[in-house]
Design a protein around this motif. Structure first.
Motif, PDB file in Angstrom:
ATOM      1  N   MET A   1       1.211   7.070 -25.885  1.00 29.73           N
ATOM      2  CA  MET A   1       2.423   7.231 -25.064  1.00 29.73           C
ATOM      3  C   MET A   1       2.192   8.312 -24.011  1.00 29.73           C
ATOM      4  N   THR A   2       1.940   7.890 -22.812  1.00 30.70           N
ATOM      5  CA  THR A   2       1.770   8.864 -21.730  1.00 30.70           C
ATOM      6  C   THR A   2       3.050   8.946 -20.916  1.00 30.70           C
ATOM      7  N   ILE A   3       3.528  10.145 -20.807  1.00 34.49           N
ATOM      8  CA  ILE A   3       4.782  10.370 -20.081  1.00 34.49           C
ATOM      9  C   ILE A   3       4.470  10.848 -18.682  1.00 34.49           C
ATOM     10  N   GLU A   4       5.055  10.189 -17.709  1.00 30.14           N
ATOM     11  CA  GLU A   4       4.842  10.620 -16.338  1.00 30.14           C
ATOM     12  C   GLU A   4       6.139  11.094 -15.712  1.00 30.14           C
ATOM     13  N   LYS A   5       6.045  12.223 -15.050  1.00 29.70           N
ATOM     14  CA  LYS A   5       7.243  12.782 -14.415  1.00 29.70           C
ATOM     15  C   LYS A   5       7.529  12.050 -13.112  1.00 29.70           C
TER      16      LYS A   5
ATOM     17  N   MET B   1      27.227  20.102   9.874  1.00 31.80           N
ATOM     18  CA  MET B   1      26.443  19.226   9.021  1.00 31.80           C
ATOM     19  C   MET B   1      25.604  20.047   8.045  1.00 31.80           C
ATOM     20  N   THR B   2      26.061  20.120   6.826  1.00 28.83           N
ATOM     21  CA  THR B   2      25.293  20.848   5.828  1.00 28.83           C
ATOM     22  C   THR B   2      24.514  19.858   4.971  1.00 28.83           C
ATOM     23  N   ILE B   3      23.251  20.077   4.910  1.00 29.54           N
ATOM     24  CA  ILE B   3      22.370  19.188   4.150  1.00 29.54           C
ATOM     25  C   ILE B   3      22.076  19.803   2.793  1.00 29.54           C
ATOM     26  N   GLU B   4      22.287  19.033   1.752  1.00 24.66           N
ATOM     27  CA  GLU B   4      21.994  19.537   0.422  1.00 24.66           C
ATOM     28  C   GLU B   4      20.894  18.717  -0.221  1.00 24.66           C
ATOM     29  N   LYS B   5      19.962  19.429  -0.814  1.00 25.92           N
ATOM     30  CA  LYS B   5      18.843  18.734  -1.452  1.00 25.92           C
ATOM     31  C   LYS B   5      19.284  18.207  -2.814  1.00 25.92           C
ATOM     32  N   GLU B   6      19.066  16.924  -3.034  1.00 25.88           N
ATOM     33  CA  GLU B   6      19.398  16.343  -4.326  1.00 25.88           C
ATOM     34  C   GLU B   6      18.206  15.571  -4.866  1.00 25.88           C
ATOM     35  N   TYR B   7      18.369  15.075  -6.051  1.00 33.05           N
ATOM     36  CA  TYR B   7      17.268  14.411  -6.739  1.00 33.05           C
ATOM     37  C   TYR B   7      17.833  13.707  -7.955  1.00 33.05           C
ATOM     38  N   THR B   8      17.101  12.745  -8.481  1.00 32.09           N
ATOM     39  CA  THR B   8      17.424  12.222  -9.802  1.00 32.09           C
ATOM     40  C   THR B   8      16.166  12.270 -10.636  1.00 32.09           C
ATOM     41  N   THR B   9      16.322  12.781 -11.839  1.00 34.84           N
ATOM     42  CA  THR B   9      15.183  12.992 -12.718  1.00 34.84           C
ATOM     43  C   THR B   9      14.846  11.706 -13.452  1.00 34.84           C
ATOM     44  N   LYS B  10      13.579  11.431 -13.613  1.00 37.97           N
ATOM     45  CA  LYS B  10      13.141  10.252 -14.345  1.00 37.97           C
ATOM     46  C   LYS B  10      11.859  10.556 -15.083  1.00 37.97           C
ATOM     47  N   LEU B  11      11.685   9.878 -16.194  1.00 33.64           N
ATOM     48  CA  LEU B  11      10.417   9.926 -16.905  1.00 33.64           C
ATOM     49  C   LEU B  11       9.907   8.495 -17.032  1.00 33.64           C
ATOM     50  N   ALA B  12       8.693   8.266 -16.623  1.00 36.03           N
ATOM     51  CA  ALA B  12       8.100   6.945 -16.776  1.00 36.03           C
ATOM     52  C   ALA B  12       7.219   6.952 -18.004  1.00 36.03           C
ATOM     53  N   VAL B  13       7.597   6.185 -19.018  1.00 38.38           N
ATOM     54  CA  VAL B  13       6.797   6.088 -20.226  1.00 38.38           C
ATOM     55  C   VAL B  13       6.348   4.641 -20.355  1.00 38.38           C
ATOM     56  N   ASP B  14       5.063   4.447 -20.134  1.00 38.19           N
ATOM     57  CA  ASP B  14       4.514   3.103 -20.192  1.00 38.19           C
ATOM     58  C   ASP B  14       5.332   2.157 -19.303  1.00 38.19           C
ATOM     59  N   VAL B  16       8.919   1.488 -19.383  1.00 39.31           N
ATOM     60  CA  VAL B  16      10.286   1.818 -19.003  1.00 39.31           C
ATOM     61  C   VAL B  16      10.326   3.150 -18.267  1.00 39.31           C
ATOM     62  N   THR B  17      11.371   3.312 -17.476  1.00 41.12           N
ATOM     63  CA  THR B  17      11.603   4.627 -16.905  1.00 41.12           C
ATOM     64  C   THR B  17      12.938   5.121 -17.431  1.00 41.12           C
ATOM     65  N   ILE B  18      12.887   6.313 -17.970  1.00 35.25           N
ATOM     66  CA  ILE B  18      14.044   6.889 -18.649  1.00 35.25           C
ATOM     67  C   ILE B  18      14.759   7.829 -17.699  1.00 35.25           C
ATOM     68  N   ASP B  19      16.046   7.632 -17.578  1.00 39.50           N
ATOM     69  CA  ASP B  19      16.794   8.477 -16.657  1.00 39.50           C
ATOM     70  C   ASP B  19      17.803   9.327 -17.427  1.00 39.50           C
ATOM     71  N   ARG B  20      18.586  10.032 -16.678  1.00 41.13           N
ATOM     72  CA  ARG B  20      19.558  10.952 -17.254  1.00 41.13           C
ATOM     73  C   ARG B  20      20.500  10.238 -18.232  1.00 41.13           C
ATOM     74  N   ASP B  90      14.290  17.555 -20.139  1.00 40.83           N
ATOM     75  CA  ASP B  90      14.970  18.797 -19.768  1.00 40.83           C
ATOM     76  C   ASP B  90      14.056  19.702 -18.938  1.00 40.83           C
ATOM     77  N   ARG B  91      12.816  19.803 -19.378  1.00 41.84           N
ATOM     78  CA  ARG B  91      11.873  20.627 -18.619  1.00 41.84           C
ATOM     79  C   ARG B  91      11.712  20.103 -17.209  1.00 41.84           C
ATOM     80  N   HIS B  92      11.516  18.795 -17.119  1.00 42.27           N
ATOM     81  CA  HIS B  92      11.311  18.208 -15.807  1.00 42.27           C
ATOM     82  C   HIS B  92      12.518  18.421 -14.913  1.00 42.27           C
TER      83      HIS B  92
END
Lengths: 237, 237
Positions: A1-5, B1-14, B16-20, B90-92
């Motif tokens: 199981m390799t986890i990729e960020k 115009m205020t620009i805010e940096k956003e993101y969505t965290t994901k982990l790709a494991v094999d 599937v990609t796991i999200d929040r 959480d770390r990511h």
DNA sequence: CGTCGTGGTATCCATGACGATACAACGACG
DNA sequence: CGTCGTTGTATCGTCATGGATACCACGACG
């Protein structure tokens, strides 16, 4: 199981949030000079694309100069605002790409003192000054390997004149040289877990410091570059 | 115009990609001990939630121990794998949150020498050693403010024994003290644009270095913490 | 003054994600 | 041996996103 960020980059401007797709749209418009060609080249429908441009402009202000009629039938150009958006997006994405690519070292510990957002975390390698969430007691501290500075051990002592608040001594364990950057693994004196700290260093620095397995070295990093993440109390294993 | 940096965290494991959302699902299952209650508590349908669990497990391996029948009707527990996934997520996310929150300083310039992924960028404040994309000539170099180290100017000279490859001298322009962290703006000697570098420093460091407007200071950062981003040649303004 | 490739707009349809609902299977415990 | 709250599974409806299509408006240029 390799986890990729992974991650998806977004910019929130007032009411809309601009994603990668929008930026690619702007790029295509810029490149081809017309929304029709941009849509065709991107393989998406003109109607939606045009709608999206309007939608963004309603929130951000003009990002295009659109002209209809004329010799070539018209065309659209990007405004300075659009280009600034694109640059900002690229910067943000590069930053996110950085965290996804860089390895980090993790140390579990408990928060001792806390003043504001900063705290001292007792870990297996000793106390670490780090950013800690204010409701946490048990945390894992992560340090990005591109934030770790390696120094001659003798010089490190007098380095109280620096804003590097975390200093550790150890021995080089492994070198993984790349084309111009070397990944260094430093063994720290620690009792528990995996007392290992990774650092990214230019090849030039690696040679200048004469890094080699067994070499004694000082590794330091800023408190603002170390963050603690809360560990849920009900998490065993 | 205020620009805010956003993101969505994901982990790709094999596969599937796991999200929040997935992580919140795992949290709820862990908290309530059953998928039914988790679904109810999250306000989502049991069927989909259960499907998702199976879907993830097909790719990642067992993340739950599900039991049906029994006194309470059964229940599900998380496996160690699931907890590890959560911690990693959480770390990511903390790391991504870091880049979104931290300010960065930007310097435009042109790439001079390049060896591998590293290059020297000529900017308004002088040459910067940074990570540069290999197809770029005109770049903007960004430096995260939590990666900038401030040092006594005298000490800085002998700091050739460090892996800090970029060193600049300047004067403190502004201090914005927070509860435990101070944002420092340093004016660098530079001709063009905005020759200003921001640094985040603990309050303790700020006092130890006696930072104050006008104070001369050395600011340094690692080459691996500076990244160049390509500027499209057809970008004017 | 017609042509041609634009921008602008409305409508219909396909797809996917997800909730809602219904129903079967399970098994310790009273 | 029935009860009860689970885990499983299938089906239908809803909603949002976005492509497909059609049609109008525009205006410099030949």
């Amino acid at each position: 199981m390799t986890i990729e960020k992974e991650y998806t980059t977004k910019l929130a401007v007032d009411d809309v949030t601009i994603d990668r797709r929008d930026i690619e749209m702007l790029d295509a418009i810029d490149r081809y000079g017309s929304m029709h060609r941009a849509a065709e080249e991107l393989g998406r429908s003109y109607a939606r694309l045009q709608n999206r441009v309007v939608e963004i402009e309603e929130a951000v202000g003009p990002i295009t100069e659109r002209q209809r009629g004329g010799s070539g039938g018209g065309g659209t150009e990007l405004t300075a605002t659009a280009r600034e958006l694109r640059r900002q997006f690229d910067r943000h994405e590069a930053a996110l790409d950085g965290v996804a690519r860089v390895t980090e070292s993790v140390f579990a510990g408990t928060v001792r003192d806390r003043t504001g957002e900063l705290g001292t975390v007792e870990t297996g390698i000793g106390p670490i000054l780090a950013l800690v969430p204010d409701d946490a007691s048990e945390v894992q501290v992560t340090v990005r390997s591109d934030a770790v500075v390696l120094t001659e051990p003798e010089e490190a002592l007098e380095a109280d004149s620096t804003s590097l608040r975390n200093q550790f001594r150890g021995t080089v364990d492994r070198l993984e040289p790349g084309e111009s950057i070397t990944r260094v693994t430093v063994d720290l004196e620690g009792d528990e877990g995996d007392p290992t700290l990774q650092a990214l260093v230019t090849k030039a620095s690696s040679e200048r410091l004469e890094l080699a397995p067994g070499r004694e070295i000082a590794a330091s990093f800023k408190a603002t570059a170390a963050r603690g993440i809360r560990i849920d109390s009900d998490s065993r294993a």
